[in-house]
Design a protein around this motif. Structure first.
Motif, PDB file in Angstrom:
ATOM      1  N   ASP A  74       0.943  -1.268  -0.026  1.00 21.85           N
ATOM      2  CA  ASP A  74      -0.099  -0.098   0.122  1.00 21.85           C
ATOM      3  C   ASP A  74       1.086   1.217   0.098  1.00 21.85           C
ATOM      4  O   ASP A  74       0.437   2.369  -0.546  1.00 21.85           O
ATOM      5  CB  ASP A  74      -0.975   0.142   1.098  1.00 21.85           C
ATOM      6  CG  ASP A  74      -1.829  -0.829   1.171  1.00 21.85           C
ATOM      7  OD1 ASP A  74      -3.088  -1.077   0.620  1.00 21.85           O
ATOM      8  OD2 ASP A  74      -1.493  -2.225   1.658  1.00 21.85           O
ATOM      9  N   SER A  85      -3.448  -2.086  -5.149  1.00 19.59           N
ATOM     10  CA  SER A  85      -3.962  -1.759  -3.582  1.00 19.59           C
ATOM     11  C   SER A  85      -5.244  -0.889  -3.878  1.00 19.59           C
ATOM     12  O   SER A  85      -6.105  -0.694  -2.975  1.00 19.59           O
ATOM     13  CB  SER A  85      -2.912  -1.066  -2.886  1.00 19.59           C
ATOM     14  OG  SER A  85      -2.967   0.291  -3.397  1.00 19.59           O
ATOM     15  N   ASP A  91      -5.266   2.299  -3.442  1.00 20.78           N
ATOM     16  CA  ASP A  91      -4.949   3.438  -2.903  1.00 20.78           C
ATOM     17  C   ASP A  91      -3.755   3.554  -2.477  1.00 20.78           C
ATOM     18  O   ASP A  91      -3.039   3.665  -1.344  1.00 20.78           O
ATOM     19  CB  ASP A  91      -5.705   3.711  -1.637  1.00 20.78           C
ATOM     20  CG  ASP A  91      -5.565   5.055  -1.029  1.00 20.78           C
ATOM     21  OD1 ASP A  91      -5.074   6.259  -1.576  1.00 20.78           O
ATOM     22  OD2 ASP A  91      -6.085   4.917   0.420  1.00 20.78           O
ATOM     23  N   LEU A 101       0.690   4.707  -2.193  1.00 20.88           N
ATOM     24  CA  LEU A 101       1.281   5.980  -2.120  1.00 20.88           C
ATOM     25  C   LEU A 101       2.981   5.625  -2.336  1.00 20.88           C
ATOM     26  O   LEU A 101       3.332   4.692  -1.679  1.00 20.88           O
ATOM     27  CB  LEU A 101       1.003   6.477  -0.647  1.00 20.88           C
ATOM     28  CG  LEU A 101       1.946   7.610  -0.115  1.00 20.88           C
ATOM     29  CD1 LEU A 101       1.911   8.632  -0.848  1.00 20.88           C
ATOM     30  CD2 LEU A 101       1.758   7.652   1.361  1.00 20.88           C
ATOM     31  N   PRO A 138      -4.758   5.028  -9.112  1.00 23.38           N
ATOM     32  CA  PRO A 138      -4.891   5.334  -7.544  1.00 23.38           C
ATOM     33  C   PRO A 138      -3.393   4.958  -6.963  1.00 23.38           C
ATOM     34  O   PRO A 138      -3.405   4.584  -5.765  1.00 23.38           O
ATOM     35  CB  PRO A 138      -5.840   4.107  -7.528  1.00 23.38           C
ATOM     36  CG  PRO A 138      -5.322   2.954  -8.173  1.00 23.38           C
ATOM     37  CD  PRO A 138      -4.954   3.438  -9.576  1.00 23.38           C
ATOM     38  N   ARG A 156      -0.710   7.923  -5.085  1.00 18.42           N
ATOM     39  CA  ARG A 156      -0.407   9.308  -4.502  1.00 18.42           C
ATOM     40  C   ARG A 156       1.178   9.167  -4.777  1.00 18.42           C
ATOM     41  O   ARG A 156       1.738   8.144  -4.193  1.00 18.42           O
ATOM     42  CB  ARG A 156      -0.851   9.790  -3.391  1.00 18.42           C
ATOM     43  CG  ARG A 156      -2.246   9.978  -3.584  1.00 18.42           C
ATOM     44  CD  ARG A 156      -3.002  10.292  -1.903  1.00 18.42           C
ATOM     45  NE  ARG A 156      -2.881   8.983  -1.099  1.00 18.42           N
ATOM     46  CZ  ARG A 156      -2.764   9.240  -0.036  1.00 18.42           C
ATOM     47  NH1 ARG A 156      -2.639  10.428   0.753  1.00 18.42           N
ATOM     48  NH2 ARG A 156      -2.723   8.213   0.955  1.00 18.42           N
ATOM     49  N   THR A 168      -1.482   9.074   6.095  1.00 20.69           N
ATOM     50  CA  THR A 168      -2.592   9.135   6.808  1.00 20.69           C
ATOM     51  C   THR A 168      -3.587  10.127   6.009  1.00 20.69           C
ATOM     52  O   THR A 168      -4.566  10.485   6.699  1.00 20.69           O
ATOM     53  CB  THR A 168      -2.650   9.066   8.341  1.00 20.69           C
ATOM     54  OG1 THR A 168      -1.881  10.506   8.742  1.00 20.69           O
ATOM     55  CG2 THR A 168      -1.904   7.917   8.814  1.00 20.69           C
ATOM     56  N   ARG A 169      -3.389  10.948   5.036  1.00 21.65           N
ATOM     57  CA  ARG A 169      -4.064  11.733   4.639  1.00 21.65           C
ATOM     58  C   ARG A 169      -5.343  10.951   3.730  1.00 21.65           C
ATOM     59  O   ARG A 169      -4.967   9.902   3.233  1.00 21.65           O
ATOM     60  CB  ARG A 169      -3.521  12.698   3.385  1.00 21.65           C
ATOM     61  CG  ARG A 169      -2.449  13.684   4.120  1.00 21.65           C
ATOM     62  CD  ARG A 169      -3.184  14.351   5.331  1.00 21.65           C
ATOM     63  NE  ARG A 169      -2.847  13.618   6.734  1.00 21.65           N
ATOM     64  CZ  ARG A 169      -3.614  13.689   7.608  1.00 21.65           C
ATOM     65  NH1 ARG A 169      -4.535  14.668   7.833  1.00 21.65           N
ATOM     66  NH2 ARG A 169      -3.254  12.992   8.588  1.00 21.65           N
ATOM     67  N   PRO A 170      -6.264  11.770   3.494  1.00 17.62           N
ATOM     68  CA  PRO A 170      -7.332  11.109   2.604  1.00 17.62           C
ATOM     69  C   PRO A 170      -6.788  10.748   1.163  1.00 17.62           C
ATOM     70  O   PRO A 170      -5.991  11.244   0.813  1.00 17.62           O
ATOM     71  CB  PRO A 170      -8.574  11.892   2.762  1.00 17.62           C
ATOM     72  CG  PRO A 170      -8.484  12.886   3.717  1.00 17.62           C
ATOM     73  CD  PRO A 170      -6.847  13.056   3.941  1.00 17.62           C
ATOM     74  N   SER A 171      -7.341   9.736   0.593  1.00 25.23           N
ATOM     75  CA  SER A 171      -7.157   9.151  -0.648  1.00 25.23           C
ATOM     76  C   SER A 171      -6.868  10.141  -1.811  1.00 25.23           C
ATOM     77  O   SER A 171      -6.111  10.052  -2.883  1.00 25.23           O
ATOM     78  CB  SER A 171      -7.495   7.918  -1.155  1.00 25.23           C
ATOM     79  OG  SER A 171      -9.019   8.070  -1.198  1.00 25.23           O
ATOM     80  N   HIS A 172      -7.690  11.477  -1.741  1.00 27.78           N
ATOM     81  CA  HIS A 172      -7.732  12.577  -2.691  1.00 27.78           C
ATOM     82  C   HIS A 172      -6.862  13.349  -2.588  1.00 27.78           C
ATOM     83  O   HIS A 172      -6.694  14.354  -3.247  1.00 27.78           O
ATOM     84  CB  HIS A 172      -9.067  13.011  -2.873  1.00 27.78           C
ATOM     85  CG  HIS A 172      -9.804  13.764  -1.806  1.00 27.78           C
ATOM     86  ND1 HIS A 172      -9.913  13.329  -0.286  1.00 27.78           N
ATOM     87  CD2 HIS A 172      -9.518  15.091  -1.433  1.00 27.78           C
ATOM     88  CE1 HIS A 172     -10.067  14.206   0.537  1.00 27.78           C
ATOM     89  NE2 HIS A 172     -10.205  15.193  -0.137  1.00 27.78           N
ATOM     90  N   ASN A 199      -2.945  14.874  -2.308  1.00 24.75           N
ATOM     91  CA  ASN A 199      -1.733  14.488  -2.599  1.00 24.75           C
ATOM     92  C   ASN A 199      -0.582  15.512  -2.132  1.00 24.75           C
ATOM     93  O   ASN A 199      -1.018  16.622  -2.574  1.00 24.75           O
ATOM     94  CB  ASN A 199      -1.826  14.006  -4.221  1.00 24.75           C
ATOM     95  CG  ASN A 199      -0.376  13.435  -4.572  1.00 24.75           C
ATOM     96  OD1 ASN A 199       0.005  12.499  -4.537  1.00 24.75           O
ATOM     97  ND2 ASN A 199       0.628  14.259  -4.549  1.00 24.75           N
TER      98      ASN A 199
END
Length: 250
Positions: free
Chosen positions: A78, A126, A128, A130, A171, A173, A222-226, A228
């Motif tokens: 992830d 995944s 989402d 990063l 998906p 970031r 730990t930021r929301p998936s939208h 960046n």
């Protein structure tokens, strides 16, 4: 392949045997990630993985076969933290040590490329993913005696920033973390193991700690998936640039 609890996201951290990598593994484990600690020093990462309930994988990011084996042994990724890297030497260009330059480019640039390329399919899968790449203020500044390191970090940043565009719509970031002076093993390695010379770099000022940088990586993860966070520069208060720092009188 190694399976993990479905509810726990998996974070792979390279260069996890010390410094920012070790601190990041601790931070992400505390945030609920299963951490996969990757480094060359087997004893250190095994002890860390046992402590954190994670997984230790002995691999050098400059070894393509080891990196491929790393990817093949994981069924989920992830988060990837590209942290492995470093500097060697402070020779001017006229006296450049080609072996030092080769090591810096192999580790910082091609190492990041190998690991990112190998794990990218799992990061996308995944849903989402990063990718955090730890570069340096040397990725956008230069200084005398630092051409080998700054050129490698410039290239590492270019690789990461290019991938940001190439993955647009996927998906995943991408965040670049560019620290200034952090008191870790960095200067000891750069000065060939000379601890006294390494300590002198930080005399009279308060540098960042590895945990300071790891805290920021934890925030990013730990930021929301939208959301960046594209590029984060972190310096100690006592540092204005690569060549300017405030030194307190003794």
């Amino acid at each position: 392949m190694t399976s993990y609890e479905p509810a726990r996201p998996v974070a792979v951290i390279t260069g996890a045997s010390s410094g920012i990598g070790e601190a990041t593994a601790r931070t992400l484990a505390g945030l609920g990630f299963h951490v996969v600690c990757v480094a060359r020093r087997e004893d250190r990462i095994k002890a860390l993985a046992v402590e954190l309930g994670g997984t230790a994988i002995v691999a050098d990011v400059t070894d393509g076969a080891r990196v491929d084996a790393l990817a093949a042994g994981l069924d989920r990724v992830d988060v990837l933290v590209n942290n492995a890297g470093g500097a060697k030497g402070v020779q001017p260009v006229a006296d450049a040590d080609l072996d030092d330059w080769r090591w810096m480019w192999e580790t910082n640039v091609l190492g990041t490329l190998r690991v990112t390329r190998a794990l990218l399919p799992k990061l996308i899968a995944s849903g989402d993913g990063l990718v955090v790449t730890v570069t340096s203020i040397a990725a956008f500044e230069i200084y005398d005696g630092g051409a080998g390191y700054t050129s490698a970090k410039h290239a590492q940043a270019a690789l990461h920033q290019t991938l940001r565009g190439e993955l647009l719509g996927k998906p995943v970031r991408l965040t670049e973390i560019a620290p200034g002076m952090v008191e870790t093993e960095f200067s000891v390695v750069r000065f060939g193991g000379d601890q006294v010379r390494a300590d002198a770099v930080y005399e009279g000022m308060t540098p960042l700690t590895a945990a300071d940088v790891a805290d920021v990586i934890g925030f990013v993860a730990t930021r929301p998936s939208h959301v960046n966070l594209d590029h984060i520069v972190i310096r100690p208060r006592d540092q204005a640039s690569a060549t300017r720092k405030f030194t307190r009188p003794e």
